[in-house]
Design a protein around this motif. Structure first.
Motif, PDB file in Angstrom:
ATOM      1  N   PRO A 147       0.800  -1.237   0.000  1.00 23.08           N
ATOM      2  CA  PRO A 147       0.000   0.000   0.000  1.00 23.08           C
ATOM      3  C   PRO A 147       0.825   1.275   0.000  1.00 23.08           C
ATOM      4  CG  PRO A 147      -0.825  -1.575   1.620  1.00 23.08           C
ATOM      5  CD  PRO A 147       0.483  -2.103   1.139  1.00 23.08           C
ATOM      6  N   ALA A 148       2.065   1.214   0.466  1.00 19.48           N
ATOM      7  CA  ALA A 148       2.928   2.394   0.486  1.00 19.48           C
ATOM      8  C   ALA A 148       4.185   2.100  -0.323  1.00 19.48           C
ATOM      9  CB  ALA A 148       3.285   2.769   1.920  1.00 19.48           C
ATOM     10  N   PRO A 149       4.783   3.108  -0.971  1.00 17.35           N
ATOM     11  CA  PRO A 149       5.939   2.852  -1.846  1.00 17.35           C
ATOM     12  C   PRO A 149       7.265   2.709  -1.114  1.00 17.35           C
ATOM     13  CG  PRO A 149       5.381   5.172  -1.901  1.00 17.35           C
ATOM     14  CD  PRO A 149       4.338   4.506  -1.041  1.00 17.35           C
ATOM     15  N   VAL A 150       7.286   3.060   0.185  1.00 19.20           N
ATOM     16  CA  VAL A 150       8.509   2.927   0.987  1.00 19.20           C
ATOM     17  C   VAL A 150       8.169   2.191   2.270  1.00 19.20           C
ATOM     18  CG1 VAL A 150       9.714   4.938   0.049  1.00 19.20           C
ATOM     19  CG2 VAL A 150       8.132   5.237   1.967  1.00 19.20           C
ATOM     20  N   SER A 151       9.178   1.540   2.844  1.00 18.98           N
ATOM     21  CA  SER A 151       8.957   0.733   4.056  1.00 18.98           C
ATOM     22  C   SER A 151       9.453   1.507   5.276  1.00 18.98           C
ATOM     23  CB  SER A 151       9.695  -0.605   3.945  1.00 18.98           C
ATOM     24  OG  SER A 151      11.084  -0.405   3.770  1.00 18.98           O
ATOM     25  N   ILE A 152       8.528   1.915   6.136  1.00 21.67           N
ATOM     26  CA  ILE A 152       8.876   2.664   7.349  1.00 21.67           C
ATOM     27  C   ILE A 152       7.915   2.266   8.462  1.00 21.67           C
ATOM     28  CG2 ILE A 152       9.273   4.925   8.398  1.00 21.67           C
ATOM     29  CD1 ILE A 152       9.299   6.124   5.572  1.00 21.67           C
ATOM     30  N   ILE A 153       8.464   1.900   9.627  1.00 23.11           N
ATOM     31  CA  ILE A 153       7.694   1.673  10.856  1.00 23.11           C
ATOM     32  C   ILE A 153       8.464   2.322  11.997  1.00 23.11           C
ATOM     33  CG2 ILE A 153       6.900  -0.041  12.528  1.00 23.11           C
ATOM     34  CD1 ILE A 153       6.453  -2.007  10.274  1.00 23.11           C
ATOM     35  N   PRO A 154       7.816   3.173  12.768  1.00 26.44           N
ATOM     36  CA  PRO A 154       6.447   3.686  12.632  1.00 26.44           C
ATOM     37  C   PRO A 154       6.331   4.677  11.483  1.00 26.44           C
ATOM     38  CG  PRO A 154       7.520   4.666  14.540  1.00 26.44           C
ATOM     39  CD  PRO A 154       8.459   3.624  14.018  1.00 26.44           C
ATOM     40  N   TRP A 155       5.133   4.765  10.941  1.00 25.68           N
ATOM     41  CA  TRP A 155       4.920   5.584   9.748  1.00 25.68           C
ATOM     42  C   TRP A 155       5.045   7.065  10.088  1.00 25.68           C
ATOM     43  CZ3 TRP A 155       5.297   4.592   4.896  1.00 25.68           C
ATOM     44  CH2 TRP A 155       4.792   5.470   3.937  1.00 25.68           C
ATOM     45  N   PRO A 156       5.733   7.823   9.221  1.00 28.32           N
ATOM     46  CA  PRO A 156       5.898   9.266   9.475  1.00 28.32           C
ATOM     47  C   PRO A 156       4.567  10.016   9.374  1.00 28.32           C
ATOM     48  CG  PRO A 156       7.509   8.451   7.880  1.00 28.32           C
ATOM     49  CD  PRO A 156       6.494   7.378   8.053  1.00 28.32           C
ATOM     50  N   ASN A 157       4.575  11.226   9.913  1.00 28.40           N
ATOM     51  CA  ASN A 157       3.352  12.019   9.937  1.00 28.40           C
ATOM     52  C   ASN A 157       3.216  12.970   8.755  1.00 28.40           C
ATOM     53  OD1 ASN A 157       1.913  11.127  12.357  1.00 28.40           O
ATOM     54  ND2 ASN A 157       3.796  11.726  13.406  1.00 28.40           N
ATOM     55  N   ALA A 193      24.946  -3.648  14.658  1.00 22.91           N
ATOM     56  CA  ALA A 193      24.382  -4.569  15.642  1.00 22.91           C
ATOM     57  C   ALA A 193      23.241  -5.385  15.066  1.00 22.91           C
ATOM     58  CB  ALA A 193      23.895  -3.793  16.865  1.00 22.91           C
ATOM     59  N   LEU A 194      22.442  -4.778  14.191  1.00 21.84           N
ATOM     60  CA  LEU A 194      21.249  -5.454  13.678  1.00 21.84           C
ATOM     61  C   LEU A 194      21.464  -6.087  12.304  1.00 21.84           C
ATOM     62  CD1 LEU A 194      18.496  -2.868  14.683  1.00 21.84           C
ATOM     63  CD2 LEU A 194      19.020  -5.047  15.806  1.00 21.84           C
ATOM     64  N   PHE A 195      22.256  -5.455  11.456  1.00 18.93           N
ATOM     65  CA  PHE A 195      22.375  -5.897  10.056  1.00 18.93           C
ATOM     66  C   PHE A 195      23.838  -5.810   9.616  1.00 18.93           C
ATOM     67  CE2 PHE A 195      18.540  -3.191  10.646  1.00 18.93           C
ATOM     68  CZ  PHE A 195      17.584  -4.205  10.722  1.00 18.93           C
ATOM     69  N   ALA A 196      24.687  -6.544  10.300  1.00 19.16           N
ATOM     70  CA  ALA A 196      26.134  -6.351  10.175  1.00 19.16           C
ATOM     71  C   ALA A 196      26.651  -6.467   8.750  1.00 19.16           C
ATOM     72  CB  ALA A 196      26.859  -7.343  11.080  1.00 19.16           C
ATOM     73  N   VAL A 197      26.133  -7.412   7.976  1.00 20.76           N
ATOM     74  CA  VAL A 197      26.732  -7.665   6.661  1.00 20.76           C
ATOM     75  C   VAL A 197      26.060  -6.888   5.535  1.00 20.76           C
ATOM     76  CG1 VAL A 197      27.444  -9.963   7.380  1.00 20.76           C
ATOM     77  CG2 VAL A 197      25.251  -9.679   6.213  1.00 20.76           C
ATOM     78  N   GLU A 198      25.063  -6.110   5.834  1.00 17.78           N
ATOM     79  CA  GLU A 198      24.319  -5.453   4.758  1.00 17.78           C
ATOM     80  C   GLU A 198      25.018  -4.207   4.229  1.00 17.78           C
ATOM     81  OE1 GLU A 198      20.201  -4.863   5.617  1.00 17.78           O
ATOM     82  OE2 GLU A 198      19.881  -6.945   6.227  1.00 17.78           O
ATOM     83  N   GLY A 199      25.876  -3.601   5.046  1.00 15.32           N
ATOM     84  CA  GLY A 199      26.585  -2.416   4.572  1.00 15.32           C
ATOM     85  C   GLY A 199      25.693  -1.220   4.372  1.00 15.32           C
ATOM     86  N   ILE A 200      24.752  -1.003   5.284  1.00 14.99           N
ATOM     87  CA  ILE A 200      23.887   0.173   5.160  1.00 14.99           C
ATOM     88  C   ILE A 200      24.731   1.444   5.153  1.00 14.99           C
ATOM     89  CG2 ILE A 200      22.025   1.482   6.250  1.00 14.99           C
ATOM     90  CD1 ILE A 200      20.986  -1.128   7.421  1.00 14.99           C
ATOM     91  N   VAL A 248      17.349   6.479  11.170  1.00 15.56           N
ATOM     92  CA  VAL A 248      16.595   5.224  11.277  1.00 15.56           C
ATOM     93  C   VAL A 248      15.554   5.155  10.164  1.00 15.56           C
ATOM     94  CG1 VAL A 248      14.970   3.935  12.700  1.00 15.56           C
ATOM     95  CG2 VAL A 248      17.001   4.938  13.747  1.00 15.56           C
ATOM     96  N   THR A 249      14.839   6.250   9.940  1.00 20.87           N
ATOM     97  CA  THR A 249      13.879   6.278   8.829  1.00 20.87           C
ATOM     98  C   THR A 249      14.577   5.988   7.508  1.00 20.87           C
ATOM     99  OG1 THR A 249      12.442   7.867   9.950  1.00 20.87           O
ATOM    100  CG2 THR A 249      12.263   7.746   7.552  1.00 20.87           C
ATOM    101  N   LEU A 250      15.704   6.623   7.289  1.00 26.36           N
ATOM    102  CA  LEU A 250      16.437   6.431   6.043  1.00 26.36           C
ATOM    103  C   LEU A 250      16.931   4.991   5.914  1.00 26.36           C
ATOM    104  CD1 LEU A 250      17.407   8.028   3.580  1.00 26.36           C
ATOM    105  CD2 LEU A 250      19.504   8.559   4.849  1.00 26.36           C
ATOM    106  N   GLY A 251      17.416   4.422   7.021  1.00 23.48           N
ATOM    107  CA  GLY A 251      17.876   3.042   6.981  1.00 23.48           C
ATOM    108  C   GLY A 251      16.754   2.063   6.684  1.00 23.48           C
ATOM    109  N   GLN A 252      15.575   2.303   7.233  1.00 24.79           N
ATOM    110  CA  GLN A 252      14.435   1.431   6.937  1.00 24.79           C
ATOM    111  C   GLN A 252      14.033   1.527   5.470  1.00 24.79           C
ATOM    112  OE1 GLN A 252      11.122   1.911   9.544  1.00 24.79           O
ATOM    113  NE2 GLN A 252      12.285   1.489  11.407  1.00 24.79           N
ATOM    114  N   GLY A 662       7.533  -7.622   8.220  1.00 26.35           N
ATOM    115  CA  GLY A 662       8.531  -8.675   8.104  1.00 26.35           C
ATOM    116  C   GLY A 662       9.948  -8.166   7.941  1.00 26.35           C
ATOM    117  N   LEU A 663      10.121  -6.883   7.656  1.00 23.09           N
ATOM    118  CA  LEU A 663      11.451  -6.297   7.531  1.00 23.09           C
ATOM    119  C   LEU A 663      12.029  -5.864   8.878  1.00 23.09           C
ATOM    120  CD1 LEU A 663      10.870  -4.211   4.321  1.00 23.09           C
ATOM    121  CD2 LEU A 663      12.869  -5.661   4.677  1.00 23.09           C
ATOM    122  N   MET A 664      11.184  -5.842   9.910  1.00 22.34           N
ATOM    123  CA  MET A 664      11.663  -5.382  11.215  1.00 22.34           C
ATOM    124  C   MET A 664      12.455  -6.491  11.906  1.00 22.34           C
ATOM    125  SD  MET A 664      10.657  -2.291  11.262  1.00 22.34           S
ATOM    126  CE  MET A 664      10.729  -1.686  12.952  1.00 22.34           C
TER     127      MET A 664
END
Length: 671
Positions: A147-157, A193-200, A248-252, A662-664
């Motif tokens: 339903p939304a084009p980007v993945s963000i939790i919690p959703w911005p205002n 700590a959360l996604f060590a190999v992803e290279g965010i 955090v928003t940008l990383g999500q 499921g991305l969290m």
């Protein structure tokens, strides 16, 4: 190193619900699957289940019993030959079972010489229900067209994105201001700590997209604004917290576009402006019923940060254990941190005969506090009192009135578990403990519990009865003395308002809060801390756990409230009433969608809402022996509460939330 017993006896258990023809019962069958017969044994088991004080056993006898620990004695002279079994049926439990995690989770045999033997347990079955027990997080697949084009939790205002593209290789963080540098370093540690190999986070030479930072004094502390162009991203904030949450928003967004490019994109034009709706967005964790190592706590804090939660309520002690190092009283951790056969505290909630448990050293706590603050999280330690103090009293028995006689019991089945408000020694110990705790936790907010004091508390203590006579009169003291040895709360926590127990607790709370206030601390309490109306409302807050209406009423009386109702925000409650679901159900059941949709201030007036501090999810650990059960119960409901605390109600959408849940990250990812 002990050799694993590959041929342990097996315990199979069946819950038999009540019918018109017979009362509820619990049937336990011990089968000798070992290599030799055995006799002269006792069967010890524990789990969330509690055998009632008035229970009887068919096929055996009930021996020692404390809360969730029970010892069963076989008929005299019973020899259990190879392949043979012994069945005992218990009639009388403190509450009916509702889920497979309610029954025995751990067991062992105890022999006359004190030796023990492990017994393998299988999940309790319900008569007539053979569905496989559920574990692990329910899958939340990302749909092709979310339903939304980007993945963000919690959703911005505020989201205004006009163009999307593929995810860049990563993000290059170009901070110059001190606050921005602090945020980038914290985010780098969080991502590792959360996604060590992803290279965010990666340098420009690895293809990272430049991210710039600009200080804007007009924004609130946690507010931030992201501006996207094809060649860069800019983040505006007034300080470290705002920059951190923007990252955090940008990383999500990056992770959604990186892992699911068919569903989500990365903005190349547009703007996101955001700020939380509530200042207190918390998680409570009970580490007394189950111990979580420092590494588990650190990862959990990282998950809180990724959900933009900013409070960690750390429940450091209870009847079952004491978990924090106190220099003045080493016995608290030497005795109170451990459970096992022959120890001051027996195995409980599924632990075995072996010594098990643990505690947090002061050095470990300081490291955890530093990490939490880097992630924008303040830690509120809880020392639950005057009730829930069995472990503390096992370590410091001189806290009891030496003339106290008889017994009262807590709803969890612990006898005489409350600190005595009439004893000066009580305050010497409590103030010493709190002073050491204050030095560890710079947020200077200390939660003191104040929940579930039994109606009969202190009814056999001459010192307490004398104090009650002083404050409430002789008649009140005489009436309270008549509650001695009366079983009042076998099936639920006592309502003590107006009782002698409430009056004595008020004496305790008033004095302890005065001590904390003198140290510059805010006092937290569960909603029962309002009994007697003695705490200073300007220097305290309450956690409303019963229901929204009760929290609203307290807010109307002037109490500052954190809303955490059991029926929606207690994450140990099962998803549904089905037997194969893990968890508890005394407050009801709540699916992730129900938790997401729950309105924590439904029916509140404007004046009541003015006393709202925020919301908090609560993890009570009784059902959490299996870490896959932890994952199932906590995720994604934790994120659902986080979004309620952050996002305006009109911007919430279960379909949008479910698409990216499921991305969290989860704590264990256990199957």
């Amino acid at each position: 190193m002990p050799v694993q017993d590959l041929h342990a006896p097996t315990l199979e258990t069946v819950w038999i619900p009540a019918t018109d023809a017979h009362p509820m019962a619990y049937r336990l069958t011990l089968r000798n699957d070992g290599t030799a017969p055995f006799r002269d044994f006792r069967l010890c088991f524990s789990g969330p289940c509690q055998v009632d004080a008035t229970a009887t056993a068919e096929g055996g006898r009930i021996g020692r019993r404390l809360s969730t620990f029970t010892e069963l004695l076989p008929p005299d002279g019973l020899d259990l030959a190879l392949g043979a079994s012994w069945t005992v049926t218990i009639h009388g439990l403190s509450w009916p079972f509702r889920h497979w995690t309610d029954g025995a989770r751990g067991a062992y045999l105890l022999f006359p010489d004190g030796s023990t033997r492990r017994v393998a347990t299988t999940p309790t079955r319900r008569m007539g229900d053979n569905a496989a027990p559920k574990r692990g997080v329910d899958p939340y697949p990302v749909p092709t067209n979310p339903p939304a084009p980007v993945s963000i939790i919690p959703w911005p205002n505020h989201v205004a994105l006009t163009r999307l593209g593929p995810a860049p290789a990563g993000l290059t963080l170009l901070a110059e201001d001190a606050a921005a540098k602090g945020a980038t370093e914290a985010f780098r540690r969080l991502a590792e700590a959360l996604f060590a190999v992803e290279g965010i986070v990666r340098p420009g030479e690895e293809g990272g997209l430049p991210v710039y930072f600009h200080v804007s004094e007009d924004l609130a502390a946690e507010a931030h604004e992201l501006v996207f162009t094809p060649d860069s991203v800019s983040i505006r904030a007034c300080g470290q917290a705002g920059f951190f949450y923007g990252l955090v928003t940008l990383g999500q967004i990056w992770r959604g576009a990186h892992h699911f490019p068919h569903a989500y994109g990365f903005p190349t034009e547009g703007r996101i402006a955001d700020a939380p709706t509530m200042g207190w967005r918390g998680l409570h964790l009970d580490v007394a019923r189950r111990f979580y190592g420092a590494a588990e706590i650190r990862r959990l804090l990282a998950i809180l940060a990724w959900n933009k939660l900013n409070r960690f309520h750390w429940h450091l002690c209870d009847d079952e254990a004491w978990r924090v190092e106190i220099d003045a009283y080493p016995a608290l951790t030497e005795i109170g941190a451990w459970r096992g056969e022959g120890l001051a505290i027996p195995p409980l909630l599924g632990s075995g005969a072996e010594r098990s448990g643990g505690y947090y050293s002061k050095a470990a706590i300081r490291d955890i506090v530093r990490q939490a603050r880097d992630f924008g999280i303040e830690i509120v330690p809880e020392i639950d009192m005057p009730g829930h103090c069995h472990a503390l009293q096992m370590a410091i028995p001189e806290l009891r009135d030496p003339q106290e006689r008889g017994s009262y019991h807590s709803v969890q089945g612990f006898a005489d578990n409350c600190l005595n408000p009439a004893r000066e020694a009580t305050y010497r110990v409590v103030e010493t403990i709190l002073a050491e705790l204050i030095a560890l936790f710079p947020f200077r907010t200390i939660h003191i519990g104040a929940d579930e004091v039994p109606l009969g508390a202190w009814s056999g203590s001459p010192e307490a009865l004398e104090k009650l006579s002083e404050i409430a009169g002789k008649d009140a003291a005489e009436a309270h003395a008549k509650r001695l040895n009366v079983i009042t709360n076998t099936h639920g926590a006592d309502a003590i308002e107006g009782s002698g127990a409430a009056a004595l607790q008020a004496v305790f709370l008033k004095r302890v809060q005065a001590f904390l206030a003198a140290q510059g601390c805010v006092t937290g309490g569960w909603q029962e801390a309002a009994h007697g109306n003695v705490i200073d409302k300007d220097k305290a807050y309450l956690c409303g756990w019963r229901d929204v209406a009760a929290s609203a009423a307290l807010a109307g009386e002037g109490y500052t409230m954190v809303v955490c109702p059991g029926q929606a925000y207690y994450l140990d409650m099962a998803h549904t009433a089905d037997w194969d679901e893990p968890g508890a159900s005394w407050a009801g059941a709540s699916t992730p969608e129900m938790t997401y949709a729950f309105d924590p201030v439904a029916g509140w007036s404007a004046a009541q809402k003015a006393k709202l501090l925020g919301v908090q999810a609560c993890i009570w650990s009784e059902p959490m022996l299996d870490r896959a059960v932890f994952d199932r119960l906590v995720f994604p409901r934790l994120s659902a509460v986080a979004e309620t605390g952050w996002t305006h109600p009109e911007h919430k959408s279960w379909a949008r939330f479910k698409a990216c849940a499921g991305l969290m990250p989860v704590l264990y990812a256990a199957p």
